[in-house]
Design an enzyme around this catalytic site. Structure first.
Site, PDB file in Angstrom:
ATOM      1  N   GLU A   1      58.861  45.676  46.899  1.00 22.12           N
ATOM      2  CA  GLU A   1      58.366  44.869  48.024  1.00 22.12           C
ATOM      3  C   GLU A   1      59.065  43.513  48.062  1.00 22.12           C
ATOM      4  OE1 GLU A   1      56.580  46.501  45.848  1.00 22.12           O
ATOM      5  OE2 GLU A   1      54.774  47.381  46.724  1.00 22.12           O
TER       6      GLU A   1
ATOM      7  N   LYS B   1      54.771  54.112  42.208  1.00 20.24           N
ATOM      8  CA  LYS B   1      56.063  53.460  42.475  1.00 20.24           C
ATOM      9  C   LYS B   1      57.192  54.479  42.393  1.00 20.24           C
ATOM     10  CE  LYS B   1      55.197  48.957  40.321  1.00 20.24           C
ATOM     11  NZ  LYS B   1      55.671  48.013  39.321  1.00 20.24           N
TER      12      LYS B   1
ATOM     13  N   GLY C   1      52.033  39.209  34.411  1.00 25.14           N
ATOM     14  CA  GLY C   1      52.056  38.835  35.831  1.00 25.14           C
ATOM     15  C   GLY C   1      50.731  38.226  36.289  1.00 25.14           C
ATOM     16  N   ARG C   2      49.634  38.868  35.912  1.00 25.81           N
ATOM     17  CA  ARG C   2      48.324  38.392  36.383  1.00 25.81           C
ATOM     18  C   ARG C   2      47.834  37.177  35.608  1.00 25.81           C
ATOM     19  NH1 ARG C   2      48.436  43.361  34.241  1.00 25.81           N
ATOM     20  NH2 ARG C   2      47.223  43.852  32.376  1.00 25.81           N
TER      21      ARG C   2
ATOM     22  N   HIS D   1      25.279  37.522  55.092  1.00 25.41           N
ATOM     23  CA  HIS D   1      25.020  38.125  56.396  1.00 25.41           C
ATOM     24  C   HIS D   1      25.734  39.458  56.546  1.00 25.41           C
ATOM     25  CE1 HIS D   1      22.991  34.466  57.691  1.00 25.41           C
ATOM     26  NE2 HIS D   1      23.860  33.884  56.884  1.00 25.41           N
TER      27      HIS D   1
ATOM     28  N   LYS E   1      58.542  38.418  38.324  1.00 18.19           N
ATOM     29  CA  LYS E   1      58.805  38.420  36.885  1.00 18.19           C
ATOM     30  C   LYS E   1      60.019  39.296  36.571  1.00 18.19           C
ATOM     31  CE  LYS E   1      56.604  39.667  32.539  1.00 18.19           C
ATOM     32  NZ  LYS E   1      55.388  40.082  31.850  1.00 18.19           N
TER      33      LYS E   1
ATOM     34  N   GLU F   1      43.299  45.117  36.744  1.00 18.38           N
ATOM     35  CA  GLU F   1      44.566  45.566  36.176  1.00 18.38           C
ATOM     36  C   GLU F   1      44.504  45.409  34.644  1.00 18.38           C
ATOM     37  OE1 GLU F   1      48.573  43.781  37.148  1.00 18.38           O
ATOM     38  OE2 GLU F   1      48.737  45.573  38.369  1.00 18.38           O
TER      39      GLU F   1
HETATM   40  O1  LIG Z   1      56.428  39.736  39.376  1.00 17.47           O
HETATM   41  P1  LIG Z   1      56.893  41.140  39.560  1.00 17.47           P
HETATM   42  O2  LIG Z   1      57.774  41.614  38.453  1.00 17.47           O
HETATM   43  O3  LIG Z   1      57.572  41.294  40.910  1.00 17.47           O
HETATM   44  O4  LIG Z   1      55.633  42.062  39.560  1.00 17.47           O
HETATM   45  C1  LIG Z   1      54.650  41.990  40.530  1.00 17.47           C
HETATM   46  C2  LIG Z   1      53.454  42.875  40.218  1.00 17.47           C
HETATM   47  O5  LIG Z   1      53.825  44.228  40.322  1.00 17.47           O
HETATM   48  C3  LIG Z   1      53.526  45.187  39.346  1.00 17.47           C
HETATM   49  O6  LIG Z   1      53.408  46.407  39.985  1.00 17.47           O
HETATM   50  C4  LIG Z   1      52.329  44.942  38.472  1.00 17.47           C
HETATM   51  O7  LIG Z   1      51.296  45.880  38.711  1.00 17.47           O
HETATM   52  C5  LIG Z   1      51.752  43.563  38.585  1.00 17.47           C
HETATM   53  O8  LIG Z   1      51.146  43.249  37.360  1.00 17.47           O
HETATM   54  C6  LIG Z   1      52.795  42.536  38.901  1.00 17.47           C
HETATM   55  O9  LIG Z   1      52.200  41.262  38.975  1.00 17.47           O
END
Ligand SMILES: O=P(O)(O)OC[C@H]1O[C@H](O)[C@H](O)[C@@H](O)[C@@H]1O
Length: 545
Positions: free
Chosen positions: A214, A507, A270-271, A387, A208, A356
């Site tokens: 990462e 972060k 994002g979620r 199990h 986004k 989240e």
């Molecule tokens: O899609 P991006 O901007 O790379 O974000 C990826 C993810 O990282 C963040 O740390 C948020 O905690 C998430 O809500 C998000 O989905």
């Protein structure tokens, strides 16, 4: 409508009183008293049958919880979301994932503009691309057909695509390979591409913000890997990289042609984004028609949530029951147990969606809450979990409300497998609710000393969620069911379910520590003594074998 703090809403005090009575009541008794209970506390809508009768509740509980929903302004808040109001107050954003699945002729306004045409224009662009890729019309730089699609993303830009790919694998293009890279641990990338030919591989960089550490690290590594396989020909990037993002500037900076970018908007969290362009890998895997069927499923549940009376509203009922256990019974967790192998990543997906969203300790106006908010969601597919951890659910000291999810028809009918699978769903909810009393255990000839170990107290609550078949539409409905349950809970708790400030600190600190691990000169460490010692140890040993 101004909403009173949770504890001073009239329904809250009534529920507290009522809870005293309910605490001592056993599900055995509730079922014995009402022969129709199993049908009375069940509701079917949008192709989902929810049996919530095996919950520790009565008609009075339900009525009080519904009163709580009214007093919490749930109706107004649902309308506010659909109207595009900026209900994500800490980020001053609208929350319009419902617009992602609105039909072409719908109108959903955001800042004075109908967003539905934009949504459909991106969907059309995705469909065009997916068709070209699937048919072989879109080729790699050397003219080879693209056979591998690697989605690079994390959090909402990964969990949704992975979950949906696994869930809808039955419908997927089997001649293509789909991989998902999320972790900054280089192993994730290395293993994902080790058997792939760069000439046949497309990377979808999904982010986004297009700034996530990462994802950007993996995207650069992917770029290097591709160029290494293509004699450094930069021109190849255009055929092997596409981006999904809200951030055009950063996409261009990375070197991806913005013609190859699929956009979305800041009003999609994002979620809550698996049905936006973030679902590009899903669409390539299952085809545009199936993707649209999934969106229709989402939309059907949206409409149900928006219009159904609360006493027959699936997400509202699920959400209210979650509040009942979290805030009155003190339940810390909710187990989600899909009896469907294709849904193996569904609990992981739900963890971001639920935790989240509702892992918050202050209300919308910043006041510290004096009640518990979002429970911990977890789970594994059945029957596997039976199990391993079910022992604790059956006989442990904690109360763990469970959602059992199952489908009436198998996508892979094999002999008696499906009957056995479903028999286990029904048996588990029965065992949890009713347990096994002393007389029964004794009648089996159990010696007295062993009795306590073999008793099942029962009275352990569960929901049973049944659908006919795991279709793309069914998946959409299921995801929307949980999205709106989360919304219901967040509304009652009066928290912002759409921000995630809690992930920031780690972060920022990581950014500070990275150079301290990499600089050749000994860094001046000013952390606490633990962090300093850990960094020193790593620096000393990182090169050793
Ligand atoms: O899609 P991006 O901007 O790379 O974000 C990826 C993810 O990282 C963040 O740390 C948020 O905690 C998430 O809500 C998000 O989905």
């Amino acid at each position: 409508m101004s909403v009173a703090a949770l504890r001073v809403r009239p329904a809250w005090a009534l529920l507290e009183n009522h809870f005293q009575k309910m605490q001592g009541l056993h599900l055995r008794q509730l079922f014995a008293e009402d022969a129709k209970r199993g049908e009375k506390f069940a509701v079917e809508a949008a192709g989902i049958y929810l049996d919530y009768s095996k919950n520790r509740m009565t008609a009075e509980t339900l009525q009080l919880l519904l009163q709580l929903a009214e007093e919490s302004g749930l109706r107004e808040r649902i309308d506010a979301m659909f109207r595009g109001e900026k209900i994500n107050v800490t980020e001053k954003r609208s929350v319009l994932h419902v617009a992602l699945r609105a039909p072409r002729d719908a109108t959903i306004m955001h800042d004075g503009e109908n967003v539905v045409p934009q949504v459909h224009s991106v969907l059309d662009k995705m469909a065009d691309f997916a068709v070209r890729l699937r048919s072989g019309a879109w080729q790699g730089h050397t003219g080879k057909r693209i056979r591998n699609v690697v989605n690079i993303g994390i959090g909402g830009s990964d969990l949704g695509p992975v979950m949906a790919y696994e869930a809808l694998r039955y419908y997927s293009e089997r001649a293509m390979t789909f991989r998902f890279v999320s972790n900054v641990d280089g192993t994730d990338f290395a293993e994902a591409v080790r058997d792939l030919d760069p000439l046949e591989t497309l990377f979808i960089i999904s982010s986004k913000t297009f700034t996530t550490l990462e994802t950007m690290t993996n995207a650069h590594t992917a770029r290097d890997w591709l160029l290494a396989g293509l004699n450094g020909e930069e021109k190849a990037i255009a055929k092997h990289f596409v981006a999904v993002s809200t951030n055009t500037k950063e996409v261009a900076k990375f070197g991806i042609d913005t013609d190859n970018m699929f956009g979305f908007w800041d009003w999609v969290g994002g979620r809550y984004s698996m049905d936006s362009a973030i679902g590009l890998s899903t669409m390539i895997a299952i085809g545009p028609e199936n993707f649209r069927a999934m969106l229709d499923g989402f939309h059907e549940m949206d409409e149900h949530f928006r219009t159904a009376p609360f006493d027959r509203n699936l997400p509202v009922l699920l959400g209210l029951l979650t509040i009942w256990y979290a805030d009155f019974f003190g339940a810390q967790t909710v187990a989600v147990l899909p009896y469907e192998q294709y849904l193996k990543r569904f609990p992981a997906y739900l963890q971001q969606l639920t935790m989240e969203s509702n892992g918050k300790h202050v209300t919308l106006d910043g006041t510290q809450v004096d009640y518990d908010t979002g429970p911990i969601y977890w789970g594994e597919p059945g029957t596997n979990g039976q199990h391993s951890f079910y022992q604790l659910i059956h006989q442990g000291t904690r109360l763990i409300p469970c959602d059992f999810i199952a489908f009436m028809q198998s996508l892979n009918p094999l002999g008696r497998h499906h009957d056995m699978l479903l028999a286990n769903v029904f048996a588990q909810t029965e065992a949890l609710a009713f347990g096994k009393v002393e007389e029964e255990v004794k009648a089996e000839g159990t010696p007295d000393w062993l009795l306590p170990h073999r008793l099942f107290a029962g009275n352990r609550p569960s929901n049973t969620i049944l659908l006919d078949r795991l279709t793309p539409a069914a998946l959409g409905k299921l995801v929307a069911l949980y999205e709106h349950s989360v919304f219901t809970q967040g509304t009652i708790w009066q928290i912002d379910s759409f921000d995630q400030w809690g992930v920031e600190l780690g972060k920022v600190l990581a950014q500070r520590i990275i150079p301290q691990l990499e600089d050749t000169a000994e860094p001046k460490l000013e952390h606490d003594s633990s962090t300093n010692a850990l960094i020193r140890r790593y620096r000393k040993r990182k090169g050793s074998t």
